[in-house]
Design a protein around this motif. Structure first.
Motif, PDB file in Angstrom:
ATOM      1  N   PHE A  65       0.989  -1.300  -0.062  1.00  0.00           N
ATOM      2  CA  PHE A  65       0.066  -0.057  -0.016  1.00  0.00           C
ATOM      3  C   PHE A  65       0.746   1.043   0.018  1.00  0.00           C
ATOM      4  O   PHE A  65       0.709   2.121  -0.717  1.00  0.00           O
ATOM      5  N   ARG A  66       2.018   1.501   0.884  1.00  0.00           N
ATOM      6  CA  ARG A  66       2.752   2.316   0.791  1.00  0.00           C
ATOM      7  C   ARG A  66       3.401   2.659  -0.349  1.00  0.00           C
ATOM      8  O   ARG A  66       3.444   3.881  -0.925  1.00  0.00           O
ATOM      9  N   ARG A  67       4.010   1.709  -1.007  1.00  0.00           N
ATOM     10  CA  ARG A  67       4.595   1.912  -2.315  1.00  0.00           C
ATOM     11  C   ARG A  67       3.558   2.354  -3.328  1.00  0.00           C
ATOM     12  O   ARG A  67       3.754   3.201  -3.908  1.00  0.00           O
ATOM     13  N   ARG A  68       2.294   1.841  -3.474  1.00  0.00           N
ATOM     14  CA  ARG A  68       1.309   2.276  -4.334  1.00  0.00           C
ATOM     15  C   ARG A  68       0.891   3.410  -4.110  1.00  0.00           C
ATOM     16  O   ARG A  68       0.732   4.362  -4.998  1.00  0.00           O
ATOM     17  N   ASN A 103      -2.183   3.717   7.861  1.00  0.00           N
ATOM     18  CA  ASN A 103      -3.155   4.533   6.932  1.00  0.00           C
ATOM     19  C   ASN A 103      -2.378   5.614   6.034  1.00  0.00           C
ATOM     20  O   ASN A 103      -1.354   5.863   6.132  1.00  0.00           O
ATOM     21  N   GLN A 104      -3.249   6.321   5.033  1.00  0.00           N
ATOM     22  CA  GLN A 104      -2.588   7.065   4.254  1.00  0.00           C
ATOM     23  C   GLN A 104      -1.849   8.367   4.823  1.00  0.00           C
ATOM     24  O   GLN A 104      -0.966   8.883   4.403  1.00  0.00           O
ATOM     25  N   LYS A 109       2.750  11.891   5.611  1.00  0.00           N
ATOM     26  CA  LYS A 109       3.512  12.620   6.412  1.00  0.00           C
ATOM     27  C   LYS A 109       5.028  12.164   6.112  1.00  0.00           C
ATOM     28  O   LYS A 109       6.013  13.065   6.037  1.00  0.00           O
ATOM     29  N   GLU A 110       5.289  10.946   5.917  1.00  0.00           N
ATOM     30  CA  GLU A 110       6.529  10.418   5.787  1.00  0.00           C
ATOM     31  C   GLU A 110       7.224  11.129   4.363  1.00  0.00           C
ATOM     32  O   GLU A 110       8.259  11.686   4.301  1.00  0.00           O
TER      33      GLU A 110
END
Length: 121
Positions: A65-68, A103-104, A109-110
């Motif tokens: 999810f993070r990557r996408r 979560n998104q 934030k990252e």
């Protein structure tokens, strides 16, 4: 330098929140627009419906999810500009998910922190 924070929209607003930005694509259940005390609803930078449904807040899918989501955000860099401006107060990214770690808003934030660090170098 802008300080980015994340917070569930169901938590009480505080003056220390600074600029309050909802980063969900859907309006959170049970929250009135008045009670949300939003400065902005950034629907354009929320995960796509397809990605949101695929992820379904499953921690086993978190890394993908993070990557996408980061890939999706690459197409919305102009929409991030208002959040990247140094406004002299914190920016609190609001989300409605129960899971505060997956979560998104965490991913956003990252990315914002990374972009800010890159601009300082």
């Amino acid at each position: 330098m802008t300080e980015y924070r994340i917070k569930r929209i169901y938590e009480a607003p505080e003056p220390s929140d600074g600029l309050r930005v909802l980063v969900d694509g859907l309006w959170p259940r049970g929250v009135s627009k008045v009670d949300a005390h939003l400065d902005r609803w950034a629907r354009d930078i929320a995960p796509s419906t397809e990605l949101r449904k695929w992820f379904n807040h499953d921690p086993a899918r978190w890394e993908e999810f993070r990557r996408r989501y980061r890939e999706e955000l690459r197409g919305h860099m102009d929409d991030l500009k208002p959040l990247r401006a140094d406004i002299g107060r914190p920016v609190t990214l609001l989300f409605s998910a129960r899971d505060a770690e997956h979560n998104q808003a965490v991913v956003l934030k990252e990315l914002l922190d990374e972009l800010q660090a890159t601009n300082r170098s």
